[in-house]
Scaffold this active site. Structure first.
Site, PDB file in Angstrom:
ATOM      1  CG  HIS A  78      -0.623   2.023  -9.616  1.00 13.49           C
ATOM      2  ND1 HIS A  78      -0.627   1.931  -7.814  1.00 13.49           N
ATOM      3  CD2 HIS A  78      -1.499   2.975  -9.281  1.00 13.49           C
ATOM      4  CE1 HIS A  78      -1.937   2.352  -7.480  1.00 13.49           C
ATOM      5  NE2 HIS A  78      -2.633   2.892  -8.599  1.00 13.49           N
ATOM      6  CG  LEU A 121       9.162 -16.555  -4.129  1.00 11.09           C
ATOM      7  CD1 LEU A 121       9.587 -16.522  -2.561  1.00 11.09           C
ATOM      8  CD2 LEU A 121       9.492 -16.124  -4.878  1.00 11.09           C
ATOM      9  N   GLY A 135      -0.217   5.368  -4.795  1.00 16.42           N
ATOM     10  CA  GLY A 135      -0.918   6.686  -4.990  1.00 16.42           C
ATOM     11  C   GLY A 135       0.140   7.887  -4.333  1.00 16.42           C
ATOM     12  CG  ASP A 180      -1.901   1.046   0.789  1.00 14.93           C
ATOM     13  OD1 ASP A 180      -2.370   1.472   0.224  1.00 14.93           O
ATOM     14  OD2 ASP A 180      -2.594   1.516   2.122  1.00 14.93           O
ATOM     15  NE  ARG A 211      -2.577  -1.543   4.878  1.00 18.40           N
ATOM     16  CZ  ARG A 211      -4.029  -1.598   4.240  1.00 18.40           C
ATOM     17  NH1 ARG A 211      -4.736  -2.465   4.752  1.00 18.40           N
ATOM     18  NH2 ARG A 211      -4.465  -0.949   3.103  1.00 18.40           N
TER      19      ARG A 211
HETATM   20  C1  IPE Z   1      -5.078  -2.802   0.082  1.00 16.29           C
HETATM   21  O1  IPE Z   1      -5.158  -1.402  -0.310  1.00 16.29           O
HETATM   22  C2  IPE Z   1      -5.870  -3.802  -1.805  1.00 16.29           C
HETATM   23  C3  IPE Z   1      -4.534  -3.794  -1.893  1.00 16.29           C
HETATM   24  C4  IPE Z   1      -3.017  -3.206  -1.690  1.00 16.29           C
HETATM   25  C5  IPE Z   1      -4.285  -3.896  -3.657  1.00 16.29           C
HETATM   26  P1  IPE Z   1      -6.088  -0.374  -0.058  1.00 16.29           P
HETATM   27  O2  IPE Z   1      -5.311   1.164  -0.540  1.00 16.29           O
HETATM   28  O3  IPE Z   1      -7.163  -0.236  -1.414  1.00 16.29           O
HETATM   29  O4  IPE Z   1      -7.305  -0.097   0.681  1.00 16.29           O
HETATM   30  P2  IPE Z   1      -7.940   0.336   2.062  1.00 16.29           P
HETATM   31  O5  IPE Z   1      -9.016   1.377   0.987  1.00 16.29           O
HETATM   32  O6  IPE Z   1      -6.462   2.012   2.349  1.00 16.29           O
HETATM   33  O7  IPE Z   1      -8.208  -0.393   3.629  1.00 16.29           O
HETATM   34  C1  IPE Z   2      -1.549   0.160  -3.166  1.00 13.62           C
HETATM   35  O1  IPE Z   2      -1.420   1.217  -3.468  1.00 13.62           O
HETATM   36  C2  IPE Z   2      -2.187  -0.046  -4.731  1.00 13.62           C
HETATM   37  C3  IPE Z   2      -3.717  -0.652  -5.120  1.00 13.62           C
HETATM   38  C4  IPE Z   2      -3.959  -0.902  -4.417  1.00 13.62           C
HETATM   39  C5  IPE Z   2      -3.554  -1.045  -6.287  1.00 13.62           C
HETATM   40  P1  IPE Z   2      -3.140   2.732  -3.797  1.00 13.62           P
HETATM   41  O2  IPE Z   2      -2.973   2.684  -4.416  1.00 13.62           O
HETATM   42  O3  IPE Z   2      -3.556   2.080  -2.542  1.00 13.62           O
HETATM   43  O4  IPE Z   2      -1.539   4.087  -3.203  1.00 13.62           O
HETATM   44  P2  IPE Z   2      -2.577   5.105  -1.481  1.00 13.62           P
HETATM   45  O5  IPE Z   2      -2.985   3.785  -0.288  1.00 13.62           O
HETATM   46  O6  IPE Z   2      -3.827   6.265  -2.094  1.00 13.62           O
HETATM   47  O7  IPE Z   2      -1.207   6.175  -1.727  1.00 13.62           O
HETATM   48 MG    MG Z   3      -3.997   2.231  -0.324  1.00 13.52          MG
END
Ligand code: IPE
Ligand code: IPE
Ligand code: MG
Length: 235
Positions: free
Chosen positions: A29, A123, A15, A12, A180
């Site tokens: 990404h 792996l 973004g 996570d 996480r």
């Molecule tokens: C969890 O992250 C899903 C992935 C990393 C693929 P999200 O960014 O979607 O989770 P929330 O919305 O913060 O719970």
């Molecule tokens: C995790 O990063 C990737 C996916 C959920 C696909 P995010 O896209 O959730 O990034 P943030 O949490 O918005 O920074």
């Molecule tokens: Mg996220």
């Protein structure tokens, strides 16, 4: 304590990483994929046997179409362009999730990735794609109900071990450590069944910045834990 056999990661923070650089989210990404490749290589080198990564959740469809599209494209690209390298590194890929609801092209790409890596065993890389823990449990319950109806089991024969055979992770031991990144302190529908006794490690580091040093820190933290599984230390 030895190193974990199975590590799972909620990747996570892509973004926010991009936003900090005034770049579009897809750039985050893209950099996230680089981070994943780094960790996959490291797992092979240090002897982790199973790595399960959360790539796209059943809830991520709620994002703007543009972002969903770029994530799908990135998945396609990674599984096509990087497949030879993964094969060379002895990686066996398995997709965890409902692939029936993605495009036929993506289904084919997922299938090819699994097939072309099926002889590898250095792996095991499980990619949770269109994955949700609740969806997985409901999916298993339906399959079991239909097995009972067909007379393969009686209701009383359904045990935890039998149930686990109907999950996407069939055949894999539960994760020992779930990491996480990105600072949130929640499961976000990841491995709800399998994570029952996992050790968790949370870091504020955003996924594209997660490097080998951070990964080793997480493993070092795991090695200091005492896993009691509800029992007590001195019996
Ligand atoms: C969890 O992250 C899903 C992935 C990393 C693929 P999200 O960014 O979607 O989770 P929330 O919305 O913060 O719970
Ligand atoms: C995790 O990063 C990737 C996916 C959920 C696909 P995010 O896209 O959730 O990034 P943030 O949490 O918005 O920074
Ligand atoms: Mg996220």
């Amino acid at each position: 304590m030895t190193i974990p056999n199975h590590i799972a990661i909620i990747m996570d923070g892509n973004g926010r990483w991009a936003k900090e650089r005034r770049m579009p989210r897809y750039y985050g990404h893209q950099e996230g994929v680089k981070s994943l490749k780094r960790i996959v290589k490291c797992c092979g080198d240090i002897g982790i046997k199973v790595l399960t990564v959360y790539a796209f959740s059943t809830e991520n469809w709620k994002r703007p179409v543009r972002e969903v599209k770029s994530l799908m494209q990135l998945m396609e690209q990674t599984f096509s362009d990087d497949l030879d390298e993964l094969i060379a590194n002895g990686v066996r890929i398995k997709i965890l999730g409902d692939v029936t609801s993605v495009s036929p092209r993506q289904q084919r790409i997922c299938q090819t990735a699994e097939e072309r890596t099926r002889h590898n065993d250095r792996l095991f890389l499980n990619v949770a794609f269109n994955y949700g823990g609740r969806m997985e449990i409901v999916h298993a319950a339906r399959a079991l109900a239909s097995a009972v109806r067909q007379g393969q089991f009686t209701v009383d024969e359904i045990t935890e071990d039998v149930f686990a055979q109907y999950l996407f992770t069939k055949g894999f031991a539960d994760p020992d450590l779930i990491i996480r990144t990105g600072g949130e302190l929640r499961a976000s529908n990841f491995l709800l069944w399998q994570g029952a006794y996992a050790e968790w490690y949370f870091t504020d580091t955003l996924w594209p910045d997660f490097d080998i040093e951070e990964f080793e820190k997480a493993i070092a933290s795991f090695r200091q834990r005492e896993r009691r599984y509800g029992s007590i230390k001195d019996k």
